[in-house]
Scaffold this motif. Structure first.
Motif, PDB file in Angstrom:
ATOM      1  N   ALA A 114       0.837  -1.205   0.000  1.00 58.80           N
ATOM      2  CA  ALA A 114       0.000   0.000   0.000  1.00 58.80           C
ATOM      3  C   ALA A 114       0.872   1.255   0.000  1.00 58.80           C
ATOM      4  O   ALA A 114       0.616   2.201  -0.748  1.00 58.80           O
ATOM      5  N   VAL A 115       1.912   1.251   0.850  1.00 63.31           N
ATOM      6  CA  VAL A 115       2.799   2.421   0.907  1.00 63.31           C
ATOM      7  C   VAL A 115       3.538   2.584  -0.417  1.00 63.31           C
ATOM      8  O   VAL A 115       3.660   3.686  -0.957  1.00 63.31           O
ATOM      9  N   SER A 116       3.976   1.470  -0.971  1.00 68.88           N
ATOM     10  CA  SER A 116       4.754   1.586  -2.207  1.00 68.88           C
ATOM     11  C   SER A 116       3.876   2.050  -3.376  1.00 68.88           C
ATOM     12  O   SER A 116       4.355   2.758  -4.256  1.00 68.88           O
ATOM     13  N   VAL A 134       4.735  15.931  -2.448  1.00 66.30           N
ATOM     14  CA  VAL A 134       3.528  15.155  -2.118  1.00 66.30           C
ATOM     15  C   VAL A 134       3.909  14.117  -1.071  1.00 66.30           C
ATOM     16  O   VAL A 134       4.873  13.364  -1.244  1.00 66.30           O
ATOM     17  N   TYR A 135       3.167  14.084   0.028  1.00 64.16           N
ATOM     18  CA  TYR A 135       3.521  13.230   1.161  1.00 64.16           C
ATOM     19  C   TYR A 135       2.670  11.955   1.190  1.00 64.16           C
ATOM     20  O   TYR A 135       1.492  11.975   0.847  1.00 64.16           O
ATOM     21  N   CYS A 151       5.407  -1.152  10.653  1.00 69.00           N
ATOM     22  CA  CYS A 151       5.426  -1.543   9.236  1.00 69.00           C
ATOM     23  C   CYS A 151       5.343  -0.310   8.337  1.00 69.00           C
ATOM     24  O   CYS A 151       6.038  -0.213   7.323  1.00 69.00           O
ATOM     25  N   GLY A 152       4.486   0.622   8.714  1.00 67.30           N
ATOM     26  CA  GLY A 152       4.273   1.813   7.886  1.00 67.30           C
ATOM     27  C   GLY A 152       5.512   2.671   7.783  1.00 67.30           C
ATOM     28  O   GLY A 152       5.879   3.134   6.703  1.00 67.30           O
ATOM     29  N   GLU A 153       6.176   2.882   8.926  1.00 68.82           N
ATOM     30  CA  GLU A 153       7.390   3.710   8.892  1.00 68.82           C
ATOM     31  C   GLU A 153       8.493   3.006   8.086  1.00 68.82           C
ATOM     32  O   GLU A 153       9.159   3.616   7.259  1.00 68.82           O
ATOM     33  N   ARG A 154       8.592   1.710   8.332  1.00 68.53           N
ATOM     34  CA  ARG A 154       9.619   0.943   7.625  1.00 68.53           C
ATOM     35  C   ARG A 154       9.375   0.974   6.110  1.00 68.53           C
ATOM     36  O   ARG A 154      10.305   1.035   5.315  1.00 68.53           O
ATOM     37  N   ALA A 155       8.111   0.943   5.711  1.00 65.67           N
ATOM     38  CA  ALA A 155       7.791   0.929   4.283  1.00 65.67           C
ATOM     39  C   ALA A 155       7.983   2.295   3.636  1.00 65.67           C
ATOM     40  O   ALA A 155       7.951   2.419   2.419  1.00 65.67           O
ATOM     41  N   GLY A 156       8.174   3.335   4.446  1.00 78.04           N
ATOM     42  CA  GLY A 156       8.524   4.636   3.870  1.00 78.04           C
ATOM     43  C   GLY A 156       7.451   5.708   3.948  1.00 78.04           C
ATOM     44  O   GLY A 156       7.511   6.690   3.202  1.00 78.04           O
ATOM     45  N   ALA A 157       6.465   5.535   4.827  1.00 84.13           N
ATOM     46  CA  ALA A 157       5.450   6.589   4.975  1.00 84.13           C
ATOM     47  C   ALA A 157       6.087   7.853   5.548  1.00 84.13           C
ATOM     48  O   ALA A 157       7.059   7.770   6.299  1.00 84.13           O
TER      49      ALA A 157
END
Lengths: 213, 796
Positions: B84-86, B101-102, B135-141
């Protein structure tokens, strides 16, 4: 008003006996308190009934296997999935009262059940009026846990209506609804009025129930 | 970095996701987050459309992605969040927009209700969110957006999980209904108090209503919030059409509303259900370039419970002092016996007497204060909607309570000692709270006002190092007994005045200390209380059930012009004229104790008992009057001439009579022999305990010693207690077929580990056959039957 008081008294185990004056007064007080605390909310959604046979009843993407429900939905081409709740604060009121006064807590409990039924009847009447415009008539609402309509169907019904977000109704791992004063039900709708069967107690097979009307 | 831009310039969120997916074929009840894996092109297309429409912040398709919803979807939570993050990040990169864009990790509710309303433990909710946040931070959010929350407790679990496990900015928005409350009852100021205490970066409103209905809610946010405000309405109120939910506000109209919303103070604007890229485009085209209103720091001193907020400063607030064992034998006993019901009753009584906040002190040398404090706070917040004041010197107990507290607590206390400040301030920073600062330090308590004010200033300065503002500190000017310090009261009053006028900080006092060692203490206390309020006391720690103190409180507020039209005073005292005793009361006076119990007259039963003990031995009263009365009622119930409410009214009346006798017997050292010990529990998975509580009330009246383990009790816990205490009779309750399974398992384990123990069962779905099937010794179809079975078993 009279009806819900009578219903509450019946839930309190009076059967066909009349309640004493003090209990009736406490019932009236309990309804007043509940009206302050309760915040009734409901949600419904209409689905086509795909099939209704031995192999199951198809409501949207959900297949339900239940003879009692199948009988209830005979002649229906639509099913309204319906959920309602009195909200978290009604539970809190009962919990709080059970610490200070058990008799009042028991009365509140019964009144909340009667209040919820009345609210559901009211909502169902509105839904019925809308369906009548399309020439359909409602069956009595039928809830998971009654007859052979397995309580586990509560979960997909609540998910299909997005109950947690829409009206704050959730379920525990043990399939108890939270807030506790809540209802999930299937309401059949079909073109013929003759298919209507009596609702509530009279249609239930549990004839030895102490709370039977 | 978004943090630097937040609150300084207007930022735009995207719009609806779920409603768009439904249009593209997502079935009702299907988990939308699986589409990250099964329909990645659909998800990416929606993100792309929002970027083109002008969104600065794009939410990942992870609203419901948490372990509590995703246990059998076929995908791991990590996979879903990662993809989802990617999707957002890839689309952002490909779009190559000129503006930054964030990517915001979208986090919604778990779909479960937390205890005590539901069965989800606070820490389990925290752990579920923790996994998502990591998970979200690790995925790059780039940030975390917690939204559509309708319960403050779950909201707290989510925010803590984000703050404690990531370094990302945290936005939090909630959903109000037409009463302007959350579904679990919180009002707007209490939500703001909680979130600001937890130090989110921005807060606001989403979903539930259209932009028009959000305006009055936004106005309240502008009044109370000191942080940037986010507004994300639906495209109007939902309308049911042909079995579908529709939202009817058109893009141009939505944009016009949002222009008003931004003018009114929103810093971050976006859309929720029913809004589309067209809505967002119309909004960004119309509003981009608008200046936002400056974010202003509010000066309110606010504490909150799960349901409402209390503001200190307008008049004087009452902090109930009675949940405290100091000098109270009965309370000490309750703590030793872990009697939470007693503590809850103390809380309810004080609320009924007029308290605004409840002090909670559970410190006793020989108990585990951390556990006791945590349990007491949990129990109190399940029945009382007043803010609590965590009162302890033990930092461990303080943290345990602050963590599970559902709101922004008052904390009692920190002092001017460096060691105290080093321990307490980090906790306030982490969990939020309004902390009481005692005007004493390493050198003791200054004897003059100047000295105490200097310590107050030191406390405020030190707190600032932790980012704790003056408005979140309330200074205790310390009331010293005038019996040993003749000018003690005057020094305290002067300190209050200086704190109000020179320092501009709110104040508190433990009022009744003033009269220690003197006779007729209420006389002094009430007079001093009035003087203290006159000198600016923001909150007094008092006994709200003391008529003298409450008279002083009502009178002061009426006299000081703080009680409009004296309405509060009139409501309280207008009925107090010595009324002629009503006919019914007169009649009741003639009733005997036995009759009072049979008729269920609680107060009269207690009065008659008080009269009876003047002449008779307590045991004689029990055996000669109480037990026969109870038997009479019990038999009536069994015959069907009396019903449950009446049975319970009699039980409550008997309980009141027993309480009087118990006091008497304690004085004389007399003992009423217990009929036997019964352990009661509602089985695991079952959270309805009213039936069990009815049984408990009756058993206790028949002099059984009841150990009540509560509801949702695992089999192991029951077995352990039975073995430890060598219990002969267990009563189990279950309401539903789904939970009778745990009842059966409990019986199985009891048979194995405690073969001598008998088991009686009851509950809505049970009957004799069912009880036989699961191996119970006795099925009680009502509460009286369980009393009869217990009597038979113990041979009395």
């Amino acid at each position: 008003m009279k009806r819900r008081t009578d219903e509450a008294v019946r839930y309190l185990g009076y059967g066909k006996n009349a309640a004493d004056e003090r209990t009736r007064r406490m019932v009236d007080e309990a309804f007043l308190k509940l009206e302050q605390a309760a915040d009734p909310k409901s949600i419904c959604r209409i689905f086509d009934i795909g099939q209704n046979s031995e192999d199951g009843i198809q409501i949207g993407n959900l297949t339900i296997i239940s003879h009692s429900l199948a009988r209830n939905l005979r002649g229906c081409d639509k099913a309204v999935l319906f959920c309602a709740t009195l909200g978290a604060e009604a539970d809190q009121l009962i919990r709080r009262t059970s610490i200070t006064d058990m008799s009042r807590a028991v009365i509140l409990q019964a009144c909340a059940a009667a209040y919820l039924e009345e609210y559901c009847d009211d909502r169902q009447r509105t839904i019925g009026e809308e369906m009548a415009r399309e020439g359909r008539f409602l069956r009595p609402r039928f809830s998971p846990g009654y007859g052979d309509f397995d309580i586990h169907y509560q979960e997909p019904i609540m998910r299909m209506l997005d109950c947690a977000k829409q009206i704050g109704l959730t379920m525990t791992d043990g399939y108890m609804m939270t807030p506790s004063k809540s209802v999930t039900a299937v309401i059949g709708a079909g073109p013929d009025r003759t298919g209507c069967v009596p609702g509530g107690c009279e249609s239930c097979g549990k004839t030895d129930c102490p709370y039977r009307r | 970095m978004i943090r630097e831009r937040l609150g300084k310039e207007l930022l735009f969120f995207d719009g609806g996701m779920g409603t768009l997916l439904q249009e593209k074929g997502l079935a009702p009840g299907e988990l939308p987050e699986t589409w990250n894996m099964t329909h990645p092109e659909v998800i990416s297309e929606i993100h792309r459309a929002y970027i083109e429409a002008g969104s600065d912040i794009i939410l990942t398709n992870t609203f419901g992605a948490n372990a509590l919803k995703y246990h059998d979807s076929g995908y791991s939570l990590e996979e879903i969040i990662k993809s989802a993050v990617s999707h957002v990040r890839n689309v952002v990169q490909a779009a190559g927009a000129a503006r930054p864009v964030y990517t915001a990790l979208d986090v919604g509710p778990t779909g479960k209700l937390l205890k005590p309303m539901g069965d989800l433990d606070f820490e389990d909710a925290y752990n579920a969110y923790r996994e998502v946040m990591i998970c979200g931070e690790r995925a790059g959010a780039d940030l975390i957006h917690i939204e559509t929350m309708s319960d403050t407790y779950e909201l707290k679990a989510a925010v803590l999980a984000a703050k404690e496990n990531t370094s990302l900015p945290v936005f939090a928005t909630v959903i109000y209904d037409e009463r302007q409350k959350l579904l679990t009852g919180a009002d707007i100021p209490s939500v703001i108090a909680l979130l600001e205490g937890l130090r989110v970066d921005a807060l606001g409103i989403n979903c539930g209503m259209g932009p028009e209905q959000m305006m009055p809610v936004l106005e309240q946010y502008m009044r109370y919030a000191s942080l940037p405000v986010i507004v994300k309405p639906n495209a109007g109120l939902p309308v049911q059409r042909d079995g579908h939910t529709c939202y009817d506000v058109l893009p141009e109209d939505f944009a016009a509303y949002m222009e008003r919303i931004i003018s009114a103070g929103a810093c971050v604007a976006g859309g929720c259900c029913g809004t589309t890229p067209d809505h967002i485009r119309a909004m960004t085209e119309k509003c981009r370039g608008m200046k936002i209103l400056p974010v202003t720091e509010k000066d309110d001193t606010v504490v909150s419970s799960y349901g409402s907020a209390v503001f200190l400063g307008n008049g004087s607030k009452i902090i109930g002092e009675r949940i405290n064992p100091t000098g109270k034998k009965r309370f000490k006993q309750a703590l030793k016996e872990h009697d939470l019901e007693y503590i809850m009753r103390e809380g309810i009584t004080q609320q009924d007497c007029g308290a605004h906040i409840l002090d909670v002190n559970t410190g006793l040398p020989d108990i585990d204060e951390t556990t006791m404090m945590r349990d007491a706070v949990g129990a109190l917040q399940s029945v009382v909607n007043l803010p609590l004041q965590i009162d302890t010197v033990d930092p461990e107990a303080m943290e345990a309570a602050l963590r599970i507290y559902n709101g922004k607590a008052m904390v009692n206390s920190v002092s001017g000692k460096q060691e105290s400040m080093d321990k307490v301030f980090p906790l306030i920073r982490r969990y939020g709270g309004v902390v009481i600062g005692l005007t004493l330090d390493e050198d003791g308590i200054p004897s003059d006002a100047e000295g105490r004010v200097a310590i107050a200033k030191k406390i405020i300065r030190e707190a600032a190092k932790y980012g704790i503002r003056k408005k979140d500190i309330v200074i205790d000017a310390l009331a010293m007994t005038i019996s040993s310090e003749p000018d003690g009261a005057m020094v305290t009053l002067e300190t209050l005045k200086k704190l109000r006028d020179e320092v501009g900080v709110r104040t508190v006092l433990g009022v009744s200390n003033i009269s220690f060692g003197l006779p007729s203490r209420p006389v002094i206390n009430a007079a001093f209380y009035t003087m203290a309020m006159m000198n600016g006391l923001s909150a007094g720690i008092i006994n709200p059930c003391s008529a003298d103190m409450m008279r002083a409180w009502y009178a002061y507020h009426a006299l000081a012009g703080l009680d409009e039209n004296c309405a509060g005073y009139i409501a309280k005292y207008s009925g107090e004229a010595p009324a002629a005793p009503a006919a019914a009361a007169g009649a009741a006076k003639m009733l005997s104790l036995k009759e009072c119990i049979e008729k269920g007259l609680k107060d009269d039963a207690a009065d008659r008992t008080r009269e009876a003990v003047e002449e008779q031995d307590p045991l004689e009263i029990i055996n000669g009057m109480l037990i026969p009365a109870l038997n009479h009622v019990g038999e009536g119930f069994e015959k069907g001439t009396l019903f449950l409410p009446q049975l319970l009214m009699s039980a409550e009346a008997a309980k009141a009579a027993f309480a009087v006798l118990k006091d008497q017997m304690e004085k004389s050292g007399e003992v009423r022999e217990k009929a036997g010990t019964v352990l009661l529990a509602t089985v695991k998975g079952d959270i309805h305990d009213i039936g069990k509580n009815i049984v408990k009330v009756l058993l206790e009246n028949y002099s059984f010693n009841v150990i009540d383990l509560g509801k949702d009790v695992p089999p192991e816990e029951i077995v352990k207690k039975v073995v430890e205490e060598d219990i002969r009779l267990v009563g189990l309750s279950a309401l539903m077929t789904t939970t009778v399974v745990s009842m059966e398992e409990t019986i199985r384990q009891l048979r194995e580990k405690a073969p001598g123990c008998r088991v009686m069962v009851g509950g809505a779905v049970l009957n004799q056959d069912y009880a036989d099937m699961i191996g119970a010794d006795f099925y009680g179809k009502d509460a009286m039957q369980s009393v009869r079975f217990a009597q038979k078993l113990f041979g009395n």
